[in-house]
Design an enzyme around this catalytic site. Structure first.
Site, PDB file in Angstrom:
ATOM      1  N   MET A 190       0.842  -1.202   0.000  1.00  0.00           N
ATOM      2  CA  MET A 190       0.000   0.000   0.000  1.00  0.00           C
ATOM      3  C   MET A 190       0.869   1.241   0.000  1.00  0.00           C
ATOM      4  SD  MET A 190      -2.838   1.561   0.028  1.00  0.00           S
ATOM      5  CE  MET A 190      -2.946   3.345   0.038  1.00  0.00           C
ATOM      6  N   GLU A 232       4.696   0.690  -6.210  1.00  0.00           N
ATOM      7  CA  GLU A 232       4.334   1.506  -5.053  1.00  0.00           C
ATOM      8  C   GLU A 232       5.085   2.844  -5.044  1.00  0.00           C
ATOM      9  OE1 GLU A 232       1.761   0.522  -3.484  1.00  0.00           O
ATOM     10  OE2 GLU A 232       1.803  -1.439  -4.436  1.00  0.00           O
TER      11      GLU A 232
END
Length: 891
Positions: free
Chosen positions: A279, A314
């Site tokens: 994330m 990411e």
């Protein structure tokens, strides 16, 4: 509550988005964690700009207790709300009603709140780590898509960007991390308060907090950015590879976008429990441990490659997503499609020898597969319910999105495309953007009005299949929507067509803008001085041999191609003669397989094509070939069970050449692609029951049991050995299953545990499968790891798995929560291929469906019905048994 107030509050129910009475500009957030009781409390003060007179403030809250609320305007007048209404349910909002009208202007909203650490890996959640053999609690956030509201009251929409100043009370021995560097720490006995610097503007879903115990390593980039990797205690050396990658990726993206990294630091943290893969919290990327940590001995080549792509993905989000953010979740693909595409670009720069763009074809193929379903959705998809957002983090947003970007890049050229993206990032830095905003910038930079072309690809479902015929020196192209159901779609696209005629030197490109179009290829077929009639008389036979036509060169376009029989036969010859590139060989096979599934071509055509890949050694082509082999064996088990053994023998014969070339053990200095190939080929041979490979695999597994560091079984070939052992396991001979469980329990690294979990449910004995599923539910398997076990299920275990799912549904729903349920739906249901089973499944879920997996359930049921149709079609092929027997005997 008065009736009038009730009516006033009713107006805010059932709305997709928050009313715009007030816009947040900054948050001052204080959190106090109690990791023993697994609770937290806090205060948030939100600077608001009230833009219209209102008696209400409406923001997002979920599963929080709201205590004190106050509002202070710019004149220092403080108002207390007369109504504080939390609507959890479908709405997830906090409605604050005031007696007085709040005037236009700036003010501060203060809220005291408390809550429990979430048990389901979302919001501010609890996870555990082991310290000296003792399980201890830590806290991590996962706010994307709409779970910041579980941690603190906020305007939880991507367009409502604000700055964040965060402070946290934590036990003094723990490390606290957030988006920004630590500004100060104050110690009060055994509690420390950690103050973080104020962030630039960002969306709520990007706020991040991690509290736990870590070791870390760090490096400073040439631009002065401090990059750290936080690892479990004692494992910081496993973070070196990722640290090195992230430093390189920051440089690559800063240059590509002509925009520096926007924060003073970047932390990457390996957390022990995590629902996704990673994330991109602004400046604080969180990862599953097995994705961030790399072990030279225990990590496979595939894992090394995956780690590289994920880290690049990411880091890329810090430009595409964090600095420039989608205006609403309908434009999620602007985040995920672009981060996926550019992660391959960065990987290619760092490791050109990996030929990663050839492997990008897997992304395209997965996107094509899903987008051929009636239950697909446009890249730009309407989002009406907060919980349904989770479902669009799928192959359309990521894989079709990235493939369409790749197609546009090919159409515009690399230089123009890069300049367009650089301008887009500069123009919208710190802001939000829509798909239309991007197209306007690209049109401006390229001088081409691409909006109408690209709208075809992003605003509607599906894609075309291009039917190609030849007559004399004319190629005829006709497009129609491709659906796996065989139904006729009515879509029409502006398609960038590329064609090779007998050679990659002889190419044509054009836009197919109508239903059908003709292309004169005479100048590519004949030399300038050649008389056409003479050519036809003298060289007709030679022309047939070399006049192959390959449409969609290098698979750069997001569409399928169906050739008339004579062109398909010439392509087969071209593949056999090794005239085509690896990507085009992949494309021909992938298109033919898809046409076969859609019952547009018979299985016998697909098998005849597969037969010409016998001498193939390229990894991406063999990987696709193996994948198709698996799918054909699976469907044949239901359609023509008597032919399964002969089909397996045919597939073994296809793969023996490559297995002999690669061997079980790695060769010093061999390529990364060879290591990838070895793992896939030996796993396939084991799965198809090749006796010699199975015996060798079992022997090497025994060597591993005797010595965990044996060189006889590398990280790349372990899965093949595990499957070989399980195929020889049954209720009466449980040794193999017990051995795998023993290895799992004794393993102390995630790199060892994951491959074991991926295999334990692959036993053909249903009783062992049931044991594996119950083991998955136990405390021995972390919630995040259930997907590995479920992914290993095979058709032999489908009935017991479905029965088990029904019997345990309530437990599963309460234990894992909505965020992980789609894994059970996908991996168990899609093993079936009978219409009766589809009906049974629909009936079971009538009263159990949830917004977080409703679309997923419909897609799974559709997949069952598609396979049922394919089964019936295969059964009608009269000549199939004879062909299969011939292919099985052919050496």
């Amino acid at each position: 509550m008065e009736t009038k107030t009730k009516q006033s509050i009713e107006q805010f129910k059932g709305q997709t988005r928050l009313p715009k009475f007030a816009i947040p500009t900054s948050y001052d957030l204080y959190l106090k964690l109690d990791l023993t009781a697994c609770t937290f409390s806090g205060t948030v003060q939100v600077n608001l700009n009230i833009i219209e007179h209102t008696k209400f403030l409406v923001l997002n809250v979920l599963e929080l207790d709201v205590h004190q609320v106050w509002f202070t305007n710019s004149n220092h007048q403080t108002y207390k709300p007369c109504d504080v209404v939390v609507l959890n349910g479908e709405d997830e909002i906090l409605v604050l009603g005031f007696d007085e009208v709040l005037g236009v202007g700036d003010g501060v909203l203060g809220i005291e709140f408390s809550g429990a650490l979430n048990p389901h890996l979302k919001g501010l959640y609890k996870c555990t780590y082991v310290d000296g053999g003792v399980k201890k609690n830590m806290a991590v956030t996962q706010f994307e898509a709409v779970d910041a509201r579980r941690c603190f009251p906020c305007w939880d929409e991507p367009a409502l960007k604000a700055t964040f100043k965060i402070r946290i009370d934590v036990p003094s021995e723990l490390t606290a991390l957030s988006n920004m560097p630590v500004a100060d720490e104050k110690l009060n006995e055994n509690i420390k308060t950690v103050y973080f610097e104020e962030s630039p503007v960002m969306s709520t879903y990007l706020v991040g907090v991690v509290v736990g115990v870590f070791d870390h390593i760090e490096e400073t980039t040439a631009d002065g950015i401090k990059v750290r990797v936080y690892c479990p205690v004692g494992k910081s050396d496993k973070g070196k590879f990722a640290l090195n990658l992230s430093v390189k990726a920051l440089d690559i993206f800063s240059r590509y976008f002509s925009t520096p990294y926007p924060l003073p630091k970047l932390d990457m943290v390996a957390v022990p429990e995590f629902s996704g893969g990673a994330m991109e919290n602004y400046g604080l990327i969180t990862y599953r441990e097995n994705i961030l940590l790399y072990d030279d001995l225990l990590s496979s080549a595939n894992m090394k490659q995956f780690l590289t792509i994920v880290v690049s993905h990411e880091v890329a989000h810090h430009w595409f997503g964090n600095l420039v953010t989608m205006e609403w979740w309908s434009h999620l693909w602007l985040n995920e499609g672009f981060a996926t595409w550019i992660s391959y670009m960065a990987t290619d720069i760092m490791f050109p020898e990996w030929k990663i763009w050839t492997q990008f074809l897997r992304q395209t193929a997965d996107g094509l597969r899903m987008d051929a379903m009636e239950q697909s959705h446009p890249i730009e998809v309407e989002v009406h319910h907060a919980r349904s957002i989770e479902e669009i983090f799928d192959d359309i947003s990521y894989k079709k999105g990235s493939a369409v970007i790749r197609m546009l890049q090919g159409y515009l050229g690399d230089d123009t495309f890069q300049k367009s993206l650089s301008l887009y990032i500069k123009r919208y830095a710190g802001k939000n953007a829509t798909t239309e905003d991007l197209w306007c910038v690209v049109s401006e930079e390229s001088g081409l009005q691409i909006n109408s072309m690209m709208d075809d690809w992003t605003k509607k479902n599906g894609y075309p299949v291009i039917c190609v015929k030849s007559k004399d020196d004319i190629l005829e192209f006709e497009q129609s929507q491709f659906l796996s159901s065989g139904l006729c779609g009515d879509g029409l696209w502006i398609v960038p067509i590329t064609v090779s005629i007998g050679s990659y030197i002889k190419c044509k490109t054009f836009l197919l803008e109508k239903k059908s179009q003709k292309l004169d290829i005479s100048e590519l077929v004949h030399s300038p001085h050649q008389n056409k009639s003479t050519f036809n008389e003298k060289n007709e036979e030679e022309c047939d041999e070399h006049f192959w036509v390959k449409v969609n060169i290098e698979q750069s376009g997001f569409y399928r191609v169906k050739y008339e029989d004579k062109l398909a036969a010439r392509l087969r010859k071209a593949i056999e003669s090794n005239c085509l590139s690896a990507t085009d060989k992949f494309g021909v096979l992938d298109d033919t397989y898809a046409l076969c599934v859609a019952c547009e071509q018979p299985l016998s055509s697909l098998l005849s094509l597969m037969d010409v890949y016998r001498k193939e050694l390229d990894f991406i082509v063999l990987s696709k070939l193996i994948n198709v082999c698996y799918k054909v064996v699976e469907i044949s088990g239901d359609a023509v069970p008597d032919l399964v053994n002969d089909l397996k023998q045919f597939f073994i014969n296809l793969l023996l050449f490559s297995s002999e070339k690669s061997g079980w053990e790695s060769i010093p200095g061999e390529s990364h692609l060879n290591a990838l190939l070895r793992g896939e080929v030996f796993l396939a041979l084991v799965t198809f029951g090749h006796d010699k490979t199975n015996k060798e695999a079992v022997q090497r597994f025994q060597a591993l049991l005797n010595d965990r560091n044996t060189p006889l079984l590398s990280a790349d070939t372990r899965k093949a050995a595990y499957i070989a052992v399980l195929l020889n396991t049954s209720t009466t001979n449980r040794n193999g299953f017990e051995s795998l469980l023993k290895l799992y329990r004794e393993a102390d690294t995630v790199q060892e545990k994951e491959p074991l979990l991926r295999c334990i449910a692959s036993c053909p004995d249903p009783n062992i499968v049931l044991e594996a599923l119950n083991f998955m539910l136990s405390e021995e398997v972390r919630d995040q790891d259930i997907l590995y076990v479920l992914a290993g299920l095979r058709s032999e275990g489908r009935e017991v798995a479905w029965r088990w799912l029904k019997e345990n549904w309530d437990l599963i729903f309460s234990k894992y929560g909505a965020i992980l349920l789609h894994q059970f739906i996908t991996y168990i249901l899609t093993l079936f291929c009978r219409n009766e089973k589809a009906e049974e499944i629909e009936e079971f879920f009538v009263s159990r469906v949830h917004p977080s997996f409703a679309r997923n359930l419909k897609q799974s049921v559709e997949e069952i019905r598609l396979k049922a149709r394919w089964v019936e079609n295969i059964r009608q092929e009269q000549s199939l048994p004879e062909l299969v027997k011939q292919l099985a005997l052919k050496k």
